[in-house]
Design a protein around this motif. Structure first.
Motif, PDB file in Angstrom:
ATOM      1  N   ALA A  19       7.520   3.665  -5.448  1.00  0.00           N
ATOM      2  CA  ALA A  19       6.966   2.646  -5.598  1.00  0.00           C
ATOM      3  C   ALA A  19       5.356   2.295  -5.279  1.00  0.00           C
ATOM      4  O   ALA A  19       4.281   1.528  -6.171  1.00  0.00           O
ATOM      5  CB  ALA A  19       7.913   1.419  -4.811  1.00  0.00           C
ATOM      6  N   GLY A  20       5.361   2.616  -4.916  1.00  0.00           N
ATOM      7  CA  GLY A  20       3.546   2.371  -4.061  1.00  0.00           C
ATOM      8  C   GLY A  20       4.029   2.415  -1.839  1.00  0.00           C
ATOM      9  O   GLY A  20       4.044   1.216  -1.698  1.00  0.00           O
ATOM     10  N   SER A  21       4.038   3.821  -1.306  1.00  0.00           N
ATOM     11  CA  SER A  21       3.870   3.248  -0.254  1.00  0.00           C
ATOM     12  C   SER A  21       2.349   2.758   0.414  1.00  0.00           C
ATOM     13  O   SER A  21       3.297   2.572   2.270  1.00  0.00           O
ATOM     14  CB  SER A  21       3.389   5.385   0.564  1.00  0.00           C
ATOM     15  OG  SER A  21       2.319   5.714   0.453  1.00  0.00           O
ATOM     16  N   GLY A  22       1.409   2.376   0.102  1.00  0.00           N
ATOM     17  CA  GLY A  22       0.868   1.003   1.077  1.00  0.00           C
ATOM     18  C   GLY A  22       0.619   0.804   1.119  1.00  0.00           C
ATOM     19  O   GLY A  22       0.215  -0.610   1.077  1.00  0.00           O
ATOM     20  N   TYR A  23       1.278  -0.656  -0.032  1.00  0.00           N
ATOM     21  CA  TYR A  23       1.896  -1.682  -0.876  1.00  0.00           C
ATOM     22  C   TYR A  23       2.918  -2.190   0.096  1.00  0.00           C
ATOM     23  O   TYR A  23       4.427  -1.958  -0.159  1.00  0.00           O
ATOM     24  CB  TYR A  23       1.589  -2.241  -2.576  1.00  0.00           C
ATOM     25  CG  TYR A  23       0.136  -1.100  -2.661  1.00  0.00           C
ATOM     26  CD1 TYR A  23      -0.898  -2.169  -2.523  1.00  0.00           C
ATOM     27  CD2 TYR A  23       0.456  -0.207  -2.671  1.00  0.00           C
ATOM     28  CE1 TYR A  23      -2.045  -1.471  -2.928  1.00  0.00           C
ATOM     29  CE2 TYR A  23      -0.547   0.187  -3.582  1.00  0.00           C
ATOM     30  CZ  TYR A  23      -2.000  -0.340  -3.668  1.00  0.00           C
ATOM     31  OH  TYR A  23      -2.856   0.409  -4.030  1.00  0.00           O
ATOM     32  N   LEU A  24       3.515  -4.303   0.230  1.00  0.00           N
ATOM     33  CA  LEU A  24       4.447  -4.665   1.181  1.00  0.00           C
ATOM     34  C   LEU A  24       5.442  -4.753   0.255  1.00  0.00           C
ATOM     35  O   LEU A  24       6.589  -4.894   0.114  1.00  0.00           O
ATOM     36  CB  LEU A  24       3.995  -5.973   1.599  1.00  0.00           C
ATOM     37  CG  LEU A  24       3.027  -5.308   2.710  1.00  0.00           C
ATOM     38  CD1 LEU A  24       2.757  -7.262   3.325  1.00  0.00           C
ATOM     39  CD2 LEU A  24       3.334  -4.922   3.823  1.00  0.00           C
ATOM     40  N   VAL A  25       5.264  -4.257  -1.292  1.00  0.00           N
ATOM     41  CA  VAL A  25       5.879  -5.010  -2.661  1.00  0.00           C
ATOM     42  C   VAL A  25       6.092  -3.567  -2.485  1.00  0.00           C
ATOM     43  O   VAL A  25       8.015  -4.012  -3.911  1.00  0.00           O
ATOM     44  CB  VAL A  25       4.664  -5.600  -3.732  1.00  0.00           C
ATOM     45  CG1 VAL A  25       4.134  -4.736  -4.571  1.00  0.00           C
ATOM     46  CG2 VAL A  25       5.799  -6.353  -4.414  1.00  0.00           C
ATOM     47  N   GLY A  26       5.803  -2.564  -2.610  1.00  0.00           N
ATOM     48  CA  GLY A  26       6.702  -0.787  -2.455  1.00  0.00           C
ATOM     49  C   GLY A  26       7.765  -0.951  -2.444  1.00  0.00           C
ATOM     50  O   GLY A  26       8.969  -0.486  -2.663  1.00  0.00           O
ATOM     51  N   ALA A  27       7.849  -2.434  -0.881  1.00  0.00           N
ATOM     52  CA  ALA A  27       9.119  -1.949  -0.450  1.00  0.00           C
ATOM     53  C   ALA A  27      10.214  -2.403  -0.920  1.00  0.00           C
ATOM     54  O   ALA A  27      11.625  -2.396  -0.899  1.00  0.00           O
ATOM     55  CB  ALA A  27       8.765  -2.254   0.963  1.00  0.00           C
ATOM     56  N   VAL A  28      10.030  -4.009  -1.199  1.00  0.00           N
ATOM     57  CA  VAL A  28      10.880  -4.559  -2.527  1.00  0.00           C
ATOM     58  C   VAL A  28      11.380  -3.457  -3.878  1.00  0.00           C
ATOM     59  O   VAL A  28      12.071  -3.594  -3.597  1.00  0.00           O
ATOM     60  CB  VAL A  28       9.831  -5.452  -2.871  1.00  0.00           C
ATOM     61  CG1 VAL A  28      11.248  -6.456  -3.777  1.00  0.00           C
ATOM     62  CG2 VAL A  28       9.796  -6.524  -1.839  1.00  0.00           C
TER      63      VAL A  28
END
Length: 655
Positions: free
Chosen positions: A552-561
Motif C-alpha cells: 500500500a505504501g509504508s511511508g504514508y498514513l493512508v497506506g495503513a487504511v
C-alpha cells in the motif's frame, strides 16, 4: 530417561538448526544477503518430497534428491531474477524482499498441498541404540552427522577453492568483480542454490520429528539465525557449534523443566547472542538514502477524510452484519498497520511483533476486564502493555543494526507463541477471559450485542490515531525520528542520539499495537487460548500484514487504511470470500507484489498514485483544484514540484 538421554535427543533438532544456519552463512558469504526465507525454502522442498514425490511412488532416496533439487532451484531462480536489485538495495529492502519470498512459499504450499499439519512416518532411520547406558536416537546421529559433514565441505569450498574466493569478493564489492569479468548473478545464484539445498536437507530429515505444516518448519529459522549471528554470518564451524548447542540445551530443558518451556530455549539463545553482538549501525549512509521509500508530510486533506468517514458510516448502518464485522476488522488491522508505518516507514526498522504485542495486550485487557475493571481501565492496561513491551524491547533494538532488529523481533515473537500464547496460565486456566464492561459514555459498544456501535467506535479510535500520528509526523518529534532512518552518522554529528530516536518510534508503534489489542478483545468478547493460537497472532501473520503495508505504501498514513482492508477478515477479503481459500490467494498476491514493489516501486500503491497525479496535474493545471493539489506561482502544482525533486508522494493529502 536421564539428562544425557534428553541431550542426545536434542542433537536431532540441533542438527536441523545447524544445517539451516550453514545455509544462511553460505548465502551471506556468497551474496552479502541474509536470507530470511531460508526456513521456507526447506519447508517447500520437504513438502515436495513428501506430498508429491514419495506419495507418487518414487523411491525414498530419489524423492529426497528431488526435494533438495526443488529448493535449490528456487534459490537459484530467485537470486537470478532479483539478485541485481538485492546487490544495490539498502539493508531494509533486502530483509523485506526475502521475507516476501518466505510468504510466497508459505502461500503456495497452503494452496498446492494443505494448510493442515501432516504426520511424516520415519523413512530413513528409526528407533535407536544404547551407548554406555544412554539411549541415543538414530535420527539424532544422522542429523548431527550430516551437519558436521556439511560444515567440513562448506569450509573447504569457501576457503580453498576459486568458488569461495570469487563469492567472497562478490560479497565485498560486486562492481569490482564485474570489472574483471565475473558475473555476480551467476555466482550468487550458485550460493543461493547451496543455501536452498541445505535448508531442504534439514527440513526433510527433521520432518518425522516436527511434522509438516506451512509454518512449523519455518520455526527452524530463528534458532538458525541466532547461530549464524553468533558466527557473524562468516564462520561455518561456529554456526555448527551454536546450532548443535541450541538443540542440546533444548533437550536438557525438556528433561529438567518442561517440553513447552524447552521449545523457547533456542529463541532465548538467539536473543542472548543479539544482546552480546548488537551495535548501532554507523555504516548506514548515502547509498541507502536514495533507495529507501519516501514518507508523506503528515498533512491531512480534511475534505477527503470527511468524505471517507461519511462513506464508512453509511456502510456500517446500511449493510449486512458480515460487512459490518469486516469494517470493524479493517479499522483494527488498520491501527496495527499504522504502527507498522511508524516502525518501518518512519524509523526504518523491520519489526515482526505487531500482532504479537497486540495479542499480549488483548490478553491483559481480558484479564483486567474479567476481574471487574472498567473499559477505560482495561484499555489503559492494554496500552500500558504495549508501552512496557517497548521498554523491554528497547534493550535489544535501539543499539542494533537493521537485520539484528528483525532477528530479535522474530525471536521474541516465537517466545510469545511458545510461552505465552500456548500456556493455560495466561488464559485463566482453561476458563478463558470474559470481557465485562464495554460502555463508553453510557453507550454499550460490545461487538456481541451492538456490532454497529462497535464498528463506529473502532473507526473513531483509528481516525483519532491517524490524526495523532499525522501531528507527530509534522512535529519536532517526527523529524527527530525520521532523522535516523537512513543515515545515523550525520544525525550523530549534529548531536542526535540514534538510540533515543529509535526508542521513540518503538514506543509510538507499540502503544498503537496495544490499543489495537484492546479493540481485538472487545471485538471477540471472550479470550481463550485456542482463539489466539488459531486466529492470526503469530509472527507469520505479522509479516503478512507488513507485506500489505509495503504494497500500500509504508511511508504514508493512508497506506495503513488500505492495509487494514487487505488484511484477513478485512473488507477486501470479505468481498472476495466467495472464492475458496481467498486469504491464501490474497497472501500470495500481496507477497509476490511486495517483492515487485520493493524492487521497482518502493513507495507502493500510494506513492505511485501521487506520482501519476503529479504528472497529470503538470499537464492539466486546471485539475489541481479538483484533486486537492496546491498550485504554485509558476502554474505547476506543489505535488509536481516536490516529485521533480525526488520526494514523490510528499503531498498535501496524506489521508
Amino acid at each position: 530417561m536421564n539428562l544425557l538421554g534428553y541431550a542426545s535427543m536434542g542433537l536431532s533438532t540441533g542438527g536441523a538448526y545447524a544445517l539451516v544456519a550453514l545455509g544462511l552463512v553460505a548465502a551471506y558469504r556468497g551474496t552479502g544477503v541474509i536470507n530470511f526465507a531460508q526456513g521456507a525454502l526447506g519447508m517447500f522442498g520437504a513438502y515436495a518430497f513428501w506430498k508429491s514425490f514419495t506419495q507418487a511412488g518414487i523411491p525414498v532416496g530419489v524423492a529426497i534428491v528431488f526435494g533438495v533439487l526443488v529448493s535449490a532451484a528456487i534459490g537459484v531462480g530467485f537470486f537470478a531474477l532479483i539478485g541485481r536489485r538485492l546487490a544495490q538495495a539498502p539493508a531494509v529492502t533486502k530483509i523485506l524482499i526475502t521475507i516476501g519470498l518466505m510468504l510466497v512459499l508459505e502461500a503456495v504450499v497452503r494452496i498446492t498441498w494443505t494448510n493442515h499439519q501432516e504426520t511424516v512416518t520415519p523413512f530413513l532411520v528409526s528407533g535407536g541404540f544404547e551407548v554406555g547406558g544412554i539411549r541415543v536416537q538414530s535420527i539424532s546421529v544422522l542429523l548431527a552427522g550430516v551437519a558436521v559433514v556439511a560444515t567440513a565441505a562448506l569450509h573447504v569450498l569457501f576457503t580453498r577453492t576459486s568458488f569461495g574466493h570469487i563469492t567472497t569478493a562478490l560479497r565485498d564489492t560486486d562492481l569490482g568483480a564485474q570489472s574483471i569479468g565475473i558475473n555476480p548473478r551467476l555466482w550468487g545464484s550458485v550460493a543461493w542454490g547451496l543455501s536452498g539445498a541445505l535448508a531442504a536437507v534439514s527440513a526433510i530429515l527433521v520432518s518425522p520429528i516436527t511434522q509438516l505444516s506451512p509454518t512449523a518448519l519455518t520455526t527452524l529459522l530463528v534458532p538458525a539465525l541466532g547461530a549464524a549471528l553468533a558466527a557473524r554470518f562468516t564462520s561455518f564451524p561456529i554456526a555448527l557449534a551454536v546450532g548443535l548447542g541450541a538443540g542440546v540445551l533444548e533437550g536438557l530443558f525438556t528433561g529438567l523443566v518442561d517440553a513447552q518451556v524447552a521449545r523457547a530455549i533456542p529463541q532465548v539463545m538467539a536473543l542472548l547472542v543479539l544482546l552480546v553482538t548488537a551495535r548501532t549501525d554507523m555504516r548506514r549512509g548515502t547509498r541507502e538514502v536514495q533507495a529507501v521509500f519516501h514518507v508523506g508530510t503528515g498533512r491531512i486533506s480534511w475534505a477527503w477524510a470527511g468524505i471517507g468517514g461519511a462513506v464508512v458510516l453509511v456502510l456500517i448502518y446500511t449493510t449486512l452484519g458480515t460487512v459490518v464485522d469486516a469494517l470493524s476488522l479493517t479499522a483494527i488491522f488498520g491501527l496495527v498497520a499504522l504502527g507498522i508505518v511508524v516502525s518501518i516507514g518512519y524509523t526504518g526498522q523491520v519489526n515482526a511483533l505487531p500482532l504479537g504485542v497486540a495479542g499480549a495486550a488483548m490478553i491483559v485487557f481480558g484479564a483486567v476486564s474479567d476481574s471487574g475493571g472498567s473499559l477505560y481501565v482495561s484499555a489503559a492496561a492494554a496500552v500500558a502493555t504495549g508501552v512496557a513491551a517497548a521498554g523491554l524491547l528497547s534493550a535489544l533494538f535501539v543499539n542494533a543494526r537493521i537485520y539484528e532488529v528483525t532477528i530479535g523481533a522474530l525471536a521474541v515473537a516465537s517466545i510469545l507463541q511458545t510461552v505465552v500464547f500456548s500456556v493455560d496460565f495466561f488464559f485463566n486456566g482453561r476458563s478463558g477471559w470474559a470481557v465485562g464492561d464495554t460502555t463508553v459514555l453510557g453507550i454499550d459498544i460490545s461487538n456481541i450485542t451492538n456490532p454497529r456501535g462497535f464498528a463506529v467506535a473502532a473507526w473513531a479510535v483509528f481516525l483519532i490515531a491517524l490524526v495523532v500520528v499525522a501531528n507527530i509526523r509534522r512535529s519536532a518529534v517526527g523529524r527527530y525520528i525520521l532523522s535516523v532512518r537512513q543515515d545515523e552518522r550525520l544525525p550523530a554529528a549534529l548531536g542526535i542520539v540514534a538510540a533515543r530516536a529509535k526508542f521513540t518510534g518503538l514506543l509510538i508503534s507499540s502503544a498503537l499495537w496495544g490499543l489495537a489489542g484492546a479493540l481485538f478483545a472487545v471485538q471477540r468478547g471472550f479470550i481463550a487460548k485456542g482463539d489466539i493460537q488459531l486466529e492470526g497472532f503469530s509472527y507469520s501473520d505479522s509479516l503478512a500484514l507488513i507485506a500489505f503495508v509495503i504494497l500500500a505504501g509504508s511511508g504514508y498514513l493512508v497506506g495503513a487504511v488500505l492495509a487494514g482492508a487487505f488484511a484477513p477478515g478485512g473488507l477486501l477479503s470479505h468481498l472476495l470470500s466467495f472464492a475458496p481459500d481467498v486469504n491464501d490467494w490474497l497472501s500470495l498476491f500481496f507477497a509476490a507484489n511486495m517483492i515487485w514493489v520493493l524492487a521497482a516501486e518502493p513507495d507502493g500503491v500510494i506513492g505511485q498514485f501521487f506520482r501519476v497525479r503529479g504528472g497529470l496535474l503538470q499537464r492539466l493545471p486546471a485539475l489541481a483544484g479538483v484533486l486537492g493539489a496546491r498550485p504554485t506561482s509558476t502554474g505547476r502544482t506543489a505535488d509536481t514540484a516536490i516529485a521533480e525533486k525526488g520526494e514523490a508522494g510528499v503531498t498535501a493529502g496524506d489521508t
